[in-house]
Design a protein around this motif. Structure first.
Motif, PDB file in Angstrom:
ATOM      1  N   TYR A 140       0.823  -1.199   0.000  1.00 22.88           N
ATOM      2  CA  TYR A 140       0.000   0.000   0.000  1.00 22.88           C
ATOM      3  C   TYR A 140       0.865   1.260   0.000  1.00 22.88           C
ATOM      4  N   GLY A 141       2.038   1.149   0.624  1.00 19.95           N
ATOM      5  CA  GLY A 141       2.904   2.323   0.690  1.00 19.95           C
ATOM      6  C   GLY A 141       3.290   2.836  -0.680  1.00 19.95           C
ATOM      7  N   ALA A 142       3.510   1.928  -1.633  1.00 19.58           N
ATOM      8  CA  ALA A 142       3.860   2.352  -2.987  1.00 19.58           C
ATOM      9  C   ALA A 142       2.697   3.070  -3.637  1.00 19.58           C
ATOM     10  N   ARG A 143       1.484   2.519  -3.497  1.00 16.55           N
ATOM     11  CA  ARG A 143       0.320   3.136  -4.121  1.00 16.55           C
ATOM     12  C   ARG A 143      -0.035   4.449  -3.432  1.00 16.55           C
ATOM     13  N   GLY A 197      -9.422   6.016  -0.065  1.00 12.68           N
ATOM     14  CA  GLY A 197      -9.711   4.732  -0.687  1.00 12.68           C
ATOM     15  C   GLY A 197      -8.675   4.401  -1.740  1.00 12.68           C
ATOM     16  N   ASN A 198      -9.098   3.676  -2.766  1.00  8.66           N
ATOM     17  CA  ASN A 198      -8.192   3.262  -3.850  1.00  8.66           C
ATOM     18  C   ASN A 198      -8.176   4.342  -4.925  1.00  8.66           C
ATOM     19  N   VAL A 199      -7.344   5.361  -4.703  1.00 11.31           N
ATOM     20  CA  VAL A 199      -7.287   6.489  -5.626  1.00 11.31           C
ATOM     21  C   VAL A 199      -6.632   6.064  -6.940  1.00 11.31           C
ATOM     22  N   ARG A 200      -7.266   6.375  -8.030  1.00 10.43           N
ATOM     23  CA  ARG A 200      -6.697   6.108  -9.353  1.00 10.43           C
ATOM     24  C   ARG A 200      -6.410   7.444 -10.039  1.00 10.43           C
ATOM     25  N   LEU A 201      -5.254   7.517 -10.670  1.00  6.83           N
ATOM     26  CA  LEU A 201      -4.864   8.739 -11.352  1.00  6.83           C
ATOM     27  C   LEU A 201      -5.306   8.663 -12.808  1.00  6.83           C
ATOM     28  N   GLY A 202      -5.721   9.809 -13.360  1.00  7.50           N
ATOM     29  CA  GLY A 202      -6.424   9.775 -14.630  1.00  7.50           C
ATOM     30  C   GLY A 202      -5.619   9.980 -15.894  1.00  7.50           C
ATOM     31  N   SER A 203      -4.474  10.621 -15.842  1.00 10.79           N
ATOM     32  CA  SER A 203      -3.759  10.960 -17.061  1.00 10.79           C
ATOM     33  C   SER A 203      -3.141   9.710 -17.682  1.00 10.79           C
ATOM     34  N   PRO A 204      -2.877   9.731 -19.008  1.00 12.89           N
ATOM     35  CA  PRO A 204      -2.220   8.580 -19.652  1.00 12.89           C
ATOM     36  C   PRO A 204      -0.880   8.228 -19.012  1.00 12.89           C
ATOM     37  N   GLN A 205      -0.129   9.241 -18.613  1.00 12.85           N
ATOM     38  CA  GLN A 205       1.160   8.962 -17.977  1.00 12.85           C
ATOM     39  C   GLN A 205       0.960   8.293 -16.613  1.00 12.85           C
ATOM     40  N   ALA A 206      -0.046   8.752 -15.856  1.00 15.75           N
ATOM     41  CA  ALA A 206      -0.320   8.129 -14.565  1.00 15.75           C
ATOM     42  C   ALA A 206      -0.799   6.692 -14.753  1.00 15.75           C
ATOM     43  N   GLN A 207      -1.568   6.457 -15.812  1.00 10.32           N
ATOM     44  CA  GLN A 207      -2.033   5.099 -16.088  1.00 10.32           C
ATOM     45  C   GLN A 207      -0.868   4.185 -16.457  1.00 10.32           C
ATOM     46  N   LEU A 208       0.103   4.735 -17.203  1.00 10.52           N
ATOM     47  CA  LEU A 208       1.307   3.964 -17.509  1.00 10.52           C
ATOM     48  C   LEU A 208       2.033   3.607 -16.210  1.00 10.52           C
ATOM     49  N   MET A 209       2.099   4.563 -15.302  1.00 11.09           N
ATOM     50  CA  MET A 209       2.762   4.327 -14.027  1.00 11.09           C
ATOM     51  C   MET A 209       2.033   3.245 -13.226  1.00 11.09           C
ATOM     52  N   GLU A 210       0.726   3.264 -13.256  1.00 15.28           N
ATOM     53  CA  GLU A 210      -0.056   2.247 -12.543  1.00 15.28           C
ATOM     54  C   GLU A 210       0.186   0.853 -13.143  1.00 15.28           C
ATOM     55  N   ARG A 211       0.297   0.772 -14.456  1.00 12.71           N
ATOM     56  CA  ARG A 211       0.582  -0.519 -15.101  1.00 12.71           C
ATOM     57  C   ARG A 211       1.977  -1.007 -14.717  1.00 12.71           C
ATOM     58  N   PHE A 212       2.925  -0.085 -14.657  1.00 15.63           N
ATOM     59  CA  PHE A 212       4.284  -0.419 -14.231  1.00 15.63           C
ATOM     60  C   PHE A 212       4.269  -0.961 -12.796  1.00 15.63           C
ATOM     61  N   GLN A 213       3.536  -0.278 -11.920  1.00 15.56           N
ATOM     62  CA  GLN A 213       3.487  -0.734 -10.539  1.00 15.56           C
ATOM     63  C   GLN A 213       2.726  -2.049 -10.400  1.00 15.56           C
ATOM     64  N   ALA A 214       1.772  -2.288 -11.278  1.00 16.98           N
ATOM     65  CA  ALA A 214       1.064  -3.576 -11.249  1.00 16.98           C
ATOM     66  C   ALA A 214       2.030  -4.721 -11.535  1.00 16.98           C
ATOM     67  N   MET A 215       2.989  -4.494 -12.436  1.00 16.23           N
ATOM     68  CA  MET A 215       3.998  -5.509 -12.719  1.00 16.23           C
ATOM     69  C   MET A 215       4.877  -5.753 -11.490  1.00 16.23           C
ATOM     70  N   ASP A 254       3.885  -5.197  -8.408  1.00 14.57           N
ATOM     71  CA  ASP A 254       3.012  -5.837  -7.414  1.00 14.57           C
ATOM     72  C   ASP A 254       2.937  -7.353  -7.610  1.00 14.57           C
ATOM     73  N   ARG A 255       2.985  -7.798  -8.858  1.00 14.11           N
ATOM     74  CA  ARG A 255       2.876  -9.237  -9.107  1.00 14.11           C
ATOM     75  C   ARG A 255       4.210  -9.956  -8.902  1.00 14.11           C
ATOM     76  N   GLY A 256       5.273  -9.185  -8.630  1.00 17.11           N
ATOM     77  CA  GLY A 256       6.543  -9.807  -8.255  1.00 17.11           C
ATOM     78  C   GLY A 256       7.592  -9.892  -9.329  1.00 17.11           C
ATOM     79  N   ASP A 257       7.450  -9.171 -10.440  1.00 18.13           N
ATOM     80  CA  ASP A 257       8.453  -9.227 -11.506  1.00 18.13           C
ATOM     81  C   ASP A 257       9.852  -8.860 -11.011  1.00 18.13           C
ATOM     82  N   PHE A 258       9.922  -8.011  -9.987  1.00 17.03           N
ATOM     83  CA  PHE A 258      11.214  -7.541  -9.493  1.00 17.03           C
ATOM     84  C   PHE A 258      12.070  -8.678  -8.933  1.00 17.03           C
ATOM     85  N   ARG A 259      11.443  -9.802  -8.558  1.00 11.70           N
ATOM     86  CA  ARG A 259      12.222 -10.928  -8.029  1.00 11.70           C
ATOM     87  C   ARG A 259      13.148 -11.519  -9.099  1.00 11.70           C
ATOM     88  N   ARG A 260      12.785 -11.302 -10.350  1.00 10.76           N
ATOM     89  CA  ARG A 260      13.600 -11.832 -11.448  1.00 10.76           C
ATOM     90  C   ARG A 260      14.210 -10.735 -12.309  1.00 10.76           C
TER      91      ARG A 260
END
Length: 269
Positions: free
Chosen positions: A91-94, A158-176, A178-184
């Protein structure tokens, strides 16, 4: 670093522009009065009942104008100590992504009381350096503050979502992340390729939207998870190293020492 290096407590708002504290995470609470300031180039008001959370970086906060009667309590914590104290939650990242755009939260009366308790407790614990378990006590105190700030933000926004295309790109990056891609994968190239952008563009967007580069976000997720995993005594250093796809245990040890300031063995004590 001692805990007095890792944690600085003050009631002087002028420290918020002190370059000596660059890199520290600022946690401020205003019990009385108002202070006008500029944050990332725009005007902002910090007033009674507000808390403010931001990474201290040169030039981010300017033109502080406290009004008569203004009071503030501030706790600065190094990023290394925050990484050690942050609980097992992303949650701290979001929350941090949302707070980069607006670092001020207006607390309810109950939240203000909780905030005051946390600040008083950190100050009291910091004044007991000869406690045999002082470092553990300070980690506990900072973790309680972090958890309560998570709760404040989740309750207020609550679960704040940012609206701009750049913010959406950032959210997709953080979703990756969140799923643990950084372990590899700890290279920006992997994430940029998956998101169909260049590494340079992803890093530029990340810094613009969140204040941190893509590489810094990858490192943040990695060191948080390493810290949590090392607390499991059932895993050897070699097993933990393998979980995070390091090429050798010696490289893993150097990585931990560089980013957490202590050896993996020290983290397990």
């Amino acid at each position: 670093m001692t805990e007095h290096d890792n944690i600085v407590v003050t009631d002087d708002i002028r420290t918020a522009t002190d370059p000596a504290l660059d890199g520290y995470l600022l946690h401020a609470w205003c019990p009385e009065g108002r202070c006008r300031m500029r944050y990332n180039g725009r005007e902002m008001l910090f007033s009674a009942g507000d808390c403010m959370i931001m990474v201290r970086r040169a030039g981010r906060l300017r033109d502080l104008q406290p009004e008569p009667g203004f009071k503030v309590e501030i706790v600065y914590v190094t990023q290394e100590f925050i990484d050690l104290a942050t609980p097992m939650s992303n949650y701290g990242a979001r929350g941090g992504l949302a707070l980069f755009n607006d670092p001020v939260m207006h607390l309810t009366p109950d939240q203000q009381r909780v905030c005051a308790i946390n600040f008083d407790y950190i100050r009291a614990r910091l004044a007991l350096p000869h406690h045999h378990f002082h470092r553990d006590a300070m980690l506990n105190a900072v973790q309680c503050m972090i958890i309560d700030f998570f709760d404040f933000h989740a309750e207020l926004y609550g679960n704040v979502r940012l609206g701009s295309p750049q913010a959406q790109l950032m959210e997709r990056f953080q979703a990756m992340l969140d799923r643990g891609d950084f372990r590899r994968y700890r290279e920006v190239q992997h994430y940029a390729s998956e998101l169909c952008v260049t590494p340079k563009y992803l890093s530029e967007v990340s810094r613009k939207v969140s204040g941190l580069s893509a590489s810094e976000w990858i490192t943040r997720y990695t060191v948080l998870e390493i810290g949590r995993t090392l607390r499991n005594p059932a895993l050897t250093l070699e097993e933990v190293s393998d979980l995070f796809s390091f090429s050798s245990v010696s490289y893993f040890i150097r990585y931990v020492q560089k980013h957490l300031g202590v050896s993996p063995s020290d983290l397990r004590r």
